[in-house]
Enzyme design. Structure first.
Site, PDB file in Angstrom:
ATOM      1  N   GLY A  95       0.444  -0.661   0.073  1.00 40.34           N
ATOM      2  CA  GLY A  95      -0.012   0.076  -0.340  1.00 40.34           C
ATOM      3  C   GLY A  95       0.882   1.165  -0.092  1.00 40.34           C
ATOM      4  O   GLY A  95       0.227   2.467  -0.120  1.00 40.34           O
ATOM      5  N   GLU A 100       2.106  -8.154  -1.713  1.00 40.56           N
ATOM      6  CA  GLU A 100       0.818  -8.643  -1.284  1.00 40.56           C
ATOM      7  C   GLU A 100       0.825 -10.736  -1.322  1.00 40.56           C
ATOM      8  O   GLU A 100       0.589 -10.789  -0.475  1.00 40.56           O
ATOM      9  CB  GLU A 100       0.356  -7.982  -1.829  1.00 40.56           C
ATOM     10  CG  GLU A 100      -0.789  -6.851  -1.619  1.00 40.56           C
ATOM     11  CD  GLU A 100       0.485  -5.760  -2.498  1.00 40.56           C
ATOM     12  OE1 GLU A 100       1.462  -6.082  -3.022  1.00 40.56           O
ATOM     13  OE2 GLU A 100       0.418  -3.948  -1.429  1.00 40.56           O
ATOM     14  N   GLU A 152       1.461   2.128  -3.640  1.00 39.92           N
ATOM     15  CA  GLU A 152       0.260   1.986  -3.970  1.00 39.92           C
ATOM     16  C   GLU A 152      -0.187   3.857  -3.375  1.00 39.92           C
ATOM     17  O   GLU A 152      -0.051   4.557  -4.967  1.00 39.92           O
ATOM     18  CB  GLU A 152      -0.678   0.702  -3.625  1.00 39.92           C
ATOM     19  CG  GLU A 152      -0.818  -0.025  -4.366  1.00 39.92           C
ATOM     20  CD  GLU A 152      -1.791  -0.776  -3.422  1.00 39.92           C
ATOM     21  OE1 GLU A 152      -1.633  -1.582  -2.437  1.00 39.92           O
ATOM     22  OE2 GLU A 152      -2.251  -1.602  -4.721  1.00 39.92           O
TER      23      GLU A 152
HETATM   24  N1  CAA Z   1       1.423  -3.484   8.794  1.00 36.86           N
HETATM   25  C1  CAA Z   1       1.320  -4.006   9.630  1.00 36.86           C
HETATM   26  N2  CAA Z   1       2.456  -3.150  10.557  1.00 36.86           N
HETATM   27  C2  CAA Z   1       4.033  -3.241  10.239  1.00 36.86           C
HETATM   28  C3  CAA Z   1       4.058  -3.150   8.637  1.00 36.86           C
HETATM   29  C4  CAA Z   1       2.280  -3.835   7.817  1.00 36.86           C
HETATM   30  N3  CAA Z   1       2.667  -3.352   7.058  1.00 36.86           N
HETATM   31  N4  CAA Z   1       5.058  -3.165   8.277  1.00 36.86           N
HETATM   32  C5  CAA Z   1       5.991  -3.960   9.370  1.00 36.86           C
HETATM   33  N5  CAA Z   1       5.195  -3.017  10.171  1.00 36.86           N
HETATM   34  C6  CAA Z   1       5.785  -2.895  11.747  1.00 36.86           C
HETATM   35  C7  CAA Z   1       6.135  -4.532  12.211  1.00 36.86           C
HETATM   36  O1  CAA Z   1       5.655  -5.731  12.460  1.00 36.86           O
HETATM   37  C8  CAA Z   1       7.254  -4.466  13.685  1.00 36.86           C
HETATM   38  O2  CAA Z   1       6.049  -4.071  14.202  1.00 36.86           O
HETATM   39  P1  CAA Z   1       6.292  -4.241  15.826  1.00 36.86           P
HETATM   40  O3  CAA Z   1       7.474  -3.534  15.968  1.00 36.86           O
HETATM   41  O4  CAA Z   1       5.231  -4.493  16.625  1.00 36.86           O
HETATM   42  O5  CAA Z   1       7.122  -6.055  15.625  1.00 36.86           O
HETATM   43  C9  CAA Z   1       7.674  -2.562  13.075  1.00 36.86           C
HETATM   44  O6  CAA Z   1       6.853  -2.832  12.013  1.00 36.86           O
HETATM   45  C10 CAA Z   1       9.546  -2.316  12.639  1.00 36.86           C
HETATM   46  O7  CAA Z   1       9.109  -4.052  11.553  1.00 36.86           O
HETATM   47  P2  CAA Z   1      10.026  -4.905  11.107  1.00 36.86           P
HETATM   48  O8  CAA Z   1      10.860  -5.420  12.578  1.00 36.86           O
HETATM   49  O9  CAA Z   1       9.739  -6.057  10.522  1.00 36.86           O
HETATM   50  O10 CAA Z   1      11.531  -3.554  10.618  1.00 36.86           O
HETATM   51  P3  CAA Z   1      12.781  -4.755   9.326  1.00 36.86           P
HETATM   52  O11 CAA Z   1      13.220  -3.319   9.408  1.00 36.86           O
HETATM   53  O12 CAA Z   1      13.037  -5.884  10.332  1.00 36.86           O
HETATM   54  O13 CAA Z   1      12.157  -5.045   8.020  1.00 36.86           O
HETATM   55  C11 CAA Z   1      10.433  -4.513   6.245  1.00 36.86           C
HETATM   56  C12 CAA Z   1      11.078  -4.078   7.183  1.00 36.86           C
HETATM   57  C13 CAA Z   1      11.101  -5.450   5.208  1.00 36.86           C
HETATM   58  C14 CAA Z   1       9.373  -3.051   5.913  1.00 36.86           C
HETATM   59  C15 CAA Z   1       8.832  -5.390   6.920  1.00 36.86           C
HETATM   60  O14 CAA Z   1       8.511  -4.484   8.635  1.00 36.86           O
HETATM   61  C16 CAA Z   1       7.719  -6.169   6.062  1.00 36.86           C
HETATM   62  O15 CAA Z   1       8.453  -6.925   5.456  1.00 36.86           O
HETATM   63  N6  CAA Z   1       6.685  -5.588   6.859  1.00 36.86           N
HETATM   64  C17 CAA Z   1       5.782  -5.989   5.513  1.00 36.86           C
HETATM   65  C18 CAA Z   1       5.314  -5.374   4.089  1.00 36.86           C
HETATM   66  C19 CAA Z   1       4.406  -5.937   3.602  1.00 36.86           C
HETATM   67  O16 CAA Z   1       3.947  -7.183   3.705  1.00 36.86           O
HETATM   68  N7  CAA Z   1       3.080  -4.806   3.212  1.00 36.86           N
HETATM   69  C20 CAA Z   1       2.416  -5.163   2.663  1.00 36.86           C
HETATM   70  C21 CAA Z   1       1.472  -5.099   3.526  1.00 36.86           C
HETATM   71  S1  CAA Z   1      -0.328  -5.285   2.522  1.00 36.86           S
HETATM   72  C22 CAA Z   1      -1.026  -4.109   1.745  1.00 36.86           C
HETATM   73  O17 CAA Z   1      -0.173  -3.218   1.483  1.00 36.86           O
HETATM   74  C23 CAA Z   1      -2.081  -4.733   0.628  1.00 36.86           C
HETATM   75  C24 CAA Z   1      -2.726  -3.673   0.272  1.00 36.86           C
HETATM   76  O18 CAA Z   1      -2.535  -3.465  -0.462  1.00 36.86           O
HETATM   77  C25 CAA Z   1      -4.152  -3.394   0.321  1.00 36.86           C
END
Ligand code: CAA
Length: 255
Positions: free
Chosen positions: A110, A133, A113
């Protein structure tokens, strides 16, 4: 509504909007969309704002939709959450003022996006881009499947969407996903430089160029050209006259 996630700083006709939930990597939740809708309405109405810049606080621009909020949603709540984000990003696209994404870090799901809903994108060399995603068993929900292929072509879009490979800023530049890449400390000065240059141009002309391009890519060539002729003509006798007279009189236009 009071802003809790968004921070606003208006200087020299430029509104800098910072998404500020750094502990959650600025993940997009319902409150964010409500605040952004209100912010766009407020900035559209303000005469002292000519250009809007969106950036993120901390190491992420936006790491995606808020997975914590989405996990237990039902099918209808999922569709509703998708429409909520789609409407907000459509609002950025339809906002009459230019919106620039200053991508400081992760722009994932997102978050990418959101950047696609902006008019153009300037990235820090540390920024990372991806559509992860399908890893979560989801599709994009904020019109990423529609805007991404229109911007970078279906091959590049499907490559990102299906492999979920996270790409760096230079590769994003090569794909046409971003327009410039700069060192992290130069990101905001560079973005403000472009924003100031735009803010100095004919304000109505700037808005009409955005409208012609935005409406044009969603219609056929003839209709798009008709919109252009109408907007071109509408500037004569007022802002266009002043801009052309200023050129001929070798002075700065007085908009
Ligand atoms: N939603 C909620 N929380 C999130 C998040 C997300 N998309 N991305 C990161 N966070 C949170 C983590 O859960 C973590 O929280 P806690 O401290 O409570 O555990 C905090 O942010 C820090 O994140 P990381 O410890 O994972 O940080 P990192 O530096 O090790 O990794 C990252 C960074 C690679 C960006 C990893 O956080 C990640 O892969 N995040 C998810 C990315 C993702 O999958 N995004 C797509 C979401 S779905 C979507 O977007 C659907 C749509 O189009 C509508």
């Amino acid at each position: 509504m009071e802003y809790k996630i968004l921070k606003l700083d208006v200087k020299e006709n430029i509104a800098a909007v910072t998404i500020s939930r750094p502990k959650d990597l600025n993940a997009l939740n319902t409150r964010f969309f409500n605040e952004m809708d209100q912010m766009v309405a407020e900035l559209t109405a303000r005469d002292d704002v000519k250009v809007i810049v969106i950036t993120g606080e901390g190491k992420a621009f936006v790491a995606g939709a808020d997975i914590k909020e989405m996990t237990d949603m039902t099918q209808s709540q999922g569709s509703e959450f998708s429409r909520l984000g789609q409407n907000t990003f459509r609002g950025l696209e339809q906002c009459e003022k230019p919106v620039i994404a200053a991508i400081n870090g992760f722009a994932l799901g997102g978050g990418l996006e959101l950047a696609l809903g902006c008019d153009f994108r300037i990235a820090s060399s540390k920024a990372k881009f991806g559509q992860p995603e399908v890893t979560l068993g989801l599709t994009p929900g904020y019109a990423g499947t529609q805007r991404l292929p229109r911007l970078i072509g279906s091959g590049n879009a499907l490559f990102l969407l299906l492999t979920t490979e996270m790409i760096g800023a230079e590769e994003a530049l090569r794909m046409g996903l971003v327009q410039r890449v700069v060192e992290p400390e130069k990101l905001m000065p560079t973005v403000f430089g472009f924003a100031k240059a735009i803010a100095a141009k004919g304000p109505k002309a700037v808005q009409k160029v955005k409208k012609c391009v935005r409406r044009g890519i969603e219609t056929d060539f003839e209709k798009g050209s008709a919109i252009e002729s109408e907007e071109f003509g509408s500037l004569f006798g007022n802002e266009g006259r002043e801009g052309m007279k200023a050129f001929l009189e070798k002075r700065k236009p007085n908009w």
